[in-house]
Structures are given as structure tokens and as C-alpha cells.
Design an enzyme around this catalytic site. Sequence first.
Site, mmCIF file in Angstrom:
data_model
loop_
_atom_site.group_PDB
_atom_site.id
_atom_site.type_symbol
_atom_site.label_atom_id
_atom_site.label_comp_id
_atom_site.label_asym_id
_atom_site.label_seq_id
_atom_site.Cartn_x
_atom_site.Cartn_y
_atom_site.Cartn_z
ATOM 1 N N HIS A 47 0.742 -1.544 0.014
ATOM 2 C CA HIS A 47 0.160 0.253 -0.134
ATOM 3 C C HIS A 47 0.669 1.097 0.214
ATOM 4 O O HIS A 47 1.962 1.204 0.828
ATOM 5 C CB HIS A 47 -0.522 -0.015 1.164
ATOM 6 C CG HIS A 47 -1.248 -0.961 1.409
ATOM 7 N ND1 HIS A 47 -2.781 -1.042 1.974
ATOM 8 C CD2 HIS A 47 -1.596 -2.677 1.707
ATOM 9 C CE1 HIS A 47 -3.890 -2.068 2.056
ATOM 10 N NE2 HIS A 47 -2.666 -2.852 2.100
ATOM 11 N N TYR A 215 -6.300 -7.101 -1.359
ATOM 12 C CA TYR A 215 -6.119 -6.336 -2.790
ATOM 13 C C TYR A 215 -5.563 -6.838 -3.598
ATOM 14 O O TYR A 215 -4.853 -7.624 -4.003
ATOM 15 C CB TYR A 215 -5.041 -5.064 -1.575
ATOM 16 C CG TYR A 215 -4.395 -4.918 -1.641
ATOM 17 C CD1 TYR A 215 -3.096 -4.697 -2.185
ATOM 18 C CD2 TYR A 215 -3.397 -5.310 0.120
ATOM 19 C CE1 TYR A 215 -2.271 -4.868 -1.580
ATOM 20 C CE2 TYR A 215 -1.838 -5.101 0.154
ATOM 21 C CZ TYR A 215 -1.561 -4.698 -0.617
ATOM 22 O OH TYR A 215 0.550 -5.251 -0.344
HETATM 23 P P1 FAD Z 1 14.562 -2.903 3.232
HETATM 24 O O1 FAD Z 1 13.443 -3.185 2.186
HETATM 25 O O2 FAD Z 1 14.561 -3.908 3.640
HETATM 26 O O3 FAD Z 1 15.561 -2.779 2.119
HETATM 27 C C1 FAD Z 1 17.621 -2.883 2.332
HETATM 28 C C2 FAD Z 1 17.888 -3.145 1.379
HETATM 29 O O4 FAD Z 1 19.469 -3.241 1.557
HETATM 30 C C3 FAD Z 1 17.889 -4.550 0.433
HETATM 31 O O5 FAD Z 1 18.002 -4.721 -0.537
HETATM 32 C C4 FAD Z 1 19.035 -5.383 0.478
HETATM 33 O O6 FAD Z 1 19.589 -6.025 -0.364
HETATM 34 C C5 FAD Z 1 19.937 -4.064 0.759
HETATM 35 N N1 FAD Z 1 21.320 -4.629 2.253
HETATM 36 C C6 FAD Z 1 20.806 -4.747 3.540
HETATM 37 N N2 FAD Z 1 22.583 -5.537 4.157
HETATM 38 C C7 FAD Z 1 23.233 -4.945 2.254
HETATM 39 C C8 FAD Z 1 25.102 -4.895 3.059
HETATM 40 N N3 FAD Z 1 25.557 -5.157 3.667
HETATM 41 N N4 FAD Z 1 25.405 -4.130 1.395
HETATM 42 C C9 FAD Z 1 24.707 -3.783 0.315
HETATM 43 N N5 FAD Z 1 23.118 -3.653 1.084
HETATM 44 C C10 FAD Z 1 22.322 -4.098 1.888
HETATM 45 N N6 FAD Z 1 5.146 -1.546 4.405
HETATM 46 C C11 FAD Z 1 4.295 -0.766 3.121
HETATM 47 O O7 FAD Z 1 4.137 1.105 3.646
HETATM 48 N N7 FAD Z 1 3.249 -1.258 3.252
HETATM 49 C C12 FAD Z 1 2.883 -2.364 2.731
HETATM 50 O O8 FAD Z 1 2.051 -2.230 2.478
HETATM 51 C C13 FAD Z 1 3.621 -3.011 3.120
HETATM 52 N N8 FAD Z 1 3.336 -4.374 3.925
HETATM 53 C C14 FAD Z 1 4.646 -5.563 4.494
HETATM 54 C C15 FAD Z 1 4.130 -6.493 4.196
HETATM 55 C C16 FAD Z 1 5.171 -7.776 4.561
HETATM 56 C C17 FAD Z 1 4.506 -9.357 4.940
HETATM 57 C C18 FAD Z 1 6.447 -7.128 5.659
HETATM 58 C C19 FAD Z 1 7.602 -7.807 6.013
HETATM 59 C C20 FAD Z 1 6.406 -5.732 5.041
HETATM 60 C C21 FAD Z 1 5.927 -4.954 4.450
HETATM 61 N N9 FAD Z 1 6.296 -3.509 4.787
HETATM 62 C C22 FAD Z 1 5.215 -2.998 4.123
HETATM 63 C C23 FAD Z 1 7.116 -2.751 4.995
HETATM 64 C C24 FAD Z 1 7.734 -2.337 4.642
HETATM 65 O O9 FAD Z 1 8.410 -4.069 3.643
HETATM 66 C C25 FAD Z 1 9.942 -1.872 4.764
HETATM 67 O O10 FAD Z 1 9.420 -1.166 6.119
HETATM 68 C C26 FAD Z 1 10.256 -1.726 3.852
HETATM 69 O O11 FAD Z 1 10.448 -2.616 3.003
HETATM 70 C C27 FAD Z 1 11.994 -1.198 4.247
HETATM 71 O O12 FAD Z 1 12.321 -0.290 3.493
HETATM 72 P P2 FAD Z 1 13.692 -0.255 3.765
HETATM 73 O O13 FAD Z 1 14.639 0.122 2.772
HETATM 74 O O14 FAD Z 1 14.160 0.163 5.029
HETATM 75 O O15 FAD Z 1 14.637 -1.959 4.232
#
Ligand code: FAD
Length: 382
Positions: A47, A215
Site C-alpha cells: 500500500h 487487495y
Molecule cells: P529493505 O526493503 O529491507 O531494504 C534494505 C536493502 O539493503 C535490501 O535491498 C538489502 O539487500 C540491502 N542490504 C542489506 N544489507 C546490505 C549490505 N551489507 N550491503 C549492501 N546492501 C545491503 N510497508 C508499507 O509501507 N506498506 C505495506 O503494505 C507493507 N507490507 C508489508 C508486508 C510484509 C509481509 C512485510 C514483511 C513488510 C511490509 N511492509 C510494508 C514493510 C516494508 O516492506 C519495509 O518497512 C520496507 O521494505 C523497509 O524498507 P528499507 O528500504 O528500509 O529496507
Amino acid sequence: MGSTQKIAIVGAGLGGAAAATLLQQAGFQVDIYEQAPEFSRLGAGIHMGPNIMKIFRRMGIEQQLDQMGSHPDHWFSRDGISGDYLSRIPLGDFARKEYGASYVTVHRGDLHELQMSTIKPGTVHFNKRLETLEETDSQVRLTFSDGEVTYADIVIGADGINSKIREELLGPEKPLYSGWVAHRALIRGDQLAKYDLKFEDCIKWWTEDRHMMVYYTTGKRDEYYYVTGVPHPEWDFQGAFVDSSREEMYDAFQGYHPTVQALIESTESVTKWPLRNRNPLPLWSRGRLVLLGDACHPMKPHMAQGAGMAIEDAAMLTRCLQETGLSDYRTAFELYEANRKERASRVQSVSNANTWLRTQEDPAWVYGYDLYGQVLKSGVAA
Ligand code: FAD
């Protein structure tokens, strides 16, 4: 060694990708390092609330996302057994008028691809797993698992719940397993035509200890998606997720409404993910290192705002760096935390409690928020 001022972002998830685009648009020199060799269209939806669509407007992708995604008129909550309506939260035109942008549900991979397309060519570096960081008086030295070394003035840890940069700031500590898992499945829209049942655009089915959120992920309604929250005492599998099965779904949702049974019957493949989180961190930055998104405030996903908070962080951090200039990154980081912590922590706590929109409530504090309309609160006093 780089001679111009440079920002390194570690992690090109939804938060890191947003930070890269917004900082580049603001004129900063940014490189983004991602451990994965590439991204695939993993089976999951997401979403994006009006609070995030307003940031996408700045990034120039609001219209494309509007065209790509589904636009539910309501978020419905229904009793999982009787089907009684527990809440009807207006979205659609109401959201556009009251919150200033649309409410979209979309395929997560499509959204991510769109976001990645807005980053300057040549600045995303795949296959770069950060291994070590070394901070000197004037720079940070980043070493990747392939032996490559780079330098940056500041490093943004957008590297998710197992963040290496969080570890650098606070020491090694595993995330907490919440005791719940999420099952995720995509269902072809044409599979549903045979049922004499109503498949609503955005609906959460609830009973006391579990739920199923459902959805569409496309405007054409040719892909329907469910994600659950189901108690699961331990997570003793390797990897980010494992395969589940239709049988496991029938067991988990025994006695649930016929619409839920039809979704399980239509499931071709389903995966199971551990839901993990962390207690609020005592600090978000130190020296030249700063965190955003799940690296900083991971949460159970029950408000559908985890990525939203990562994107809001990216936008606020950019605003603060614009305000101070990169040389005064310390003040920028203080400003950033002062303007993000309260909201992100509140969302984290409501999301973990899994109460959001279960009963009729006003979601304006989340969806009506306009990050660019906020007067910046000053940072921690020196
Ligand atoms: P991440 O998406 O975890 O990205 C981190 C990135 O860093 C990854 O690509 C990884 O490969 C990279 N990485 C990690 N370590 C290293 C390293 N040492 N060196 C280089 N790269 C590295 N959120 C919403 O807003 N709406 C939703 O509908 C929603 N639904 C969800 C449903 C589920 C089941 C889950 C589990 C989560 C959901 N979320 C949703 C939450 C959302 O997925 C996360 O909060 C979001 O992906 C966080 O983004 P981020 O960029 O902080 O981290």
C-alpha cells in the site's frame, strides 16, 4: 579517494532508492550500494498512502504510480467468521480531497522498479555487500565483500532490519521474532470469476489472533494479493522466507468466511515470512553515519506503513541536509531525528499492536501528513 563531497547510501530497497533520488534531485553527489546482484518481481503487494504519494509527487512518479496501481474506495475491516463489517474507512476520492493525494495498492516489484528508474544512471552499484566501515576525521571508508573500497563524507544506512550500519553504531543484536508470520500469495484475477462472491478492492479479515489483508495490485484488477498475520511460535528456518502451502492456509484459516476459503482454493503458490522487529533505538546517527527505514525502526507490517516511514525518512533527511549543507551533517542529523522520531515511533507502536483501522477511526494523522508542509523543529540543543 574521492575529492568532491559524496554521500554513500547502503541498501537500495524502497527507502534507499527514495533517498538516492531525492538527494540527487537536491544536487548532492550520491552513490548507492546494494548487495543483491539484481532485483526480481517477488510475489508481494504494497500500500502507498497519500502521505507517500505526496513525496512521489516531488520525485516525479506520482502519475505513473496512479496509473499503475489500484485505487480502493475504502479500506474495509470485516469479521473473519461472520463477515460483519467492523469499519469502512473512506479512501478513493475522499483521500484525494481530504489528504491531498490518492491511496494506491500496487505490486511491490513494480513500485520498486519505478523508483529505481528515477536514480541517475551509473550511480547504483549492485553486488556490493558492505563488510566494514572505518570512520576517519574527514571521511568514511567502506569496504565491500568483493574487496572494492570507496570513500564518502557521510553514509546512510538504508540496509534493512539486519543493518550493518546499525551494528556499527550499536553493536551486534539480532532482531526480535514477534511470534507471528505473514503468508503472501498473488492470485490471478481470472481465477476469481467463477465464484459468486464479492472480492473487495482492499479488505482486512480479522479474528482475535490472526488476519488476512487482501487487495488488488494493478489498476486492471488482474492480480489480487493476500498477506496474513498468523501466530507461529518459532521461526527456525534459514533465509528471509520459506514456501508455505494451501493445506497450511486451510489449517490457519479454518472456519473463516467463504470469500477467504475461495482465496485459499485459488492459491497456486504461497510463501511464509517471519515478522521481526526491534525496540526503538537509542540513537539514529553517530559521526558520519545515519540510519533510515527498517535499519532504524523496523515494525510488524500491520499498518502498511513500514516502507512509507522509510520513504518519509528519506525525504526528511534530504530536507535537513538541504537546510544545513553537507559539511554540517551533524546538525542535519540532529534535525532529522528531531523531526522523524516521534512520528516513526508512533507508527511503529500502532503497527506492532495491530489495531490500525480495525474499528472506525480517523486515519488523518497518518494519511493527511504532508512532510513538505511541516515547519522543521530544531534539533537537540548543543
Ligand atoms: P529493505 O526493503 O529491507 O531494504 C534494505 C536493502 O539493503 C535490501 O535491498 C538489502 O539487500 C540491502 N542490504 C542489506 N544489507 C546490505 C549490505 N551489507 N550491503 C549492501 N546492501 C545491503 N510497508 C508499507 O509501507 N506498506 C505495506 O503494505 C507493507 N507490507 C508489508 C508486508 C510484509 C509481509 C512485510 C514483511 C513488510 C511490509 N511492509 C510494508 C514493510 C516494508 O516492506 C519495509 O518497512 C520496507 O521494505 C523497509 O524498507 P528499507 O528500504 O528500509 O529496507
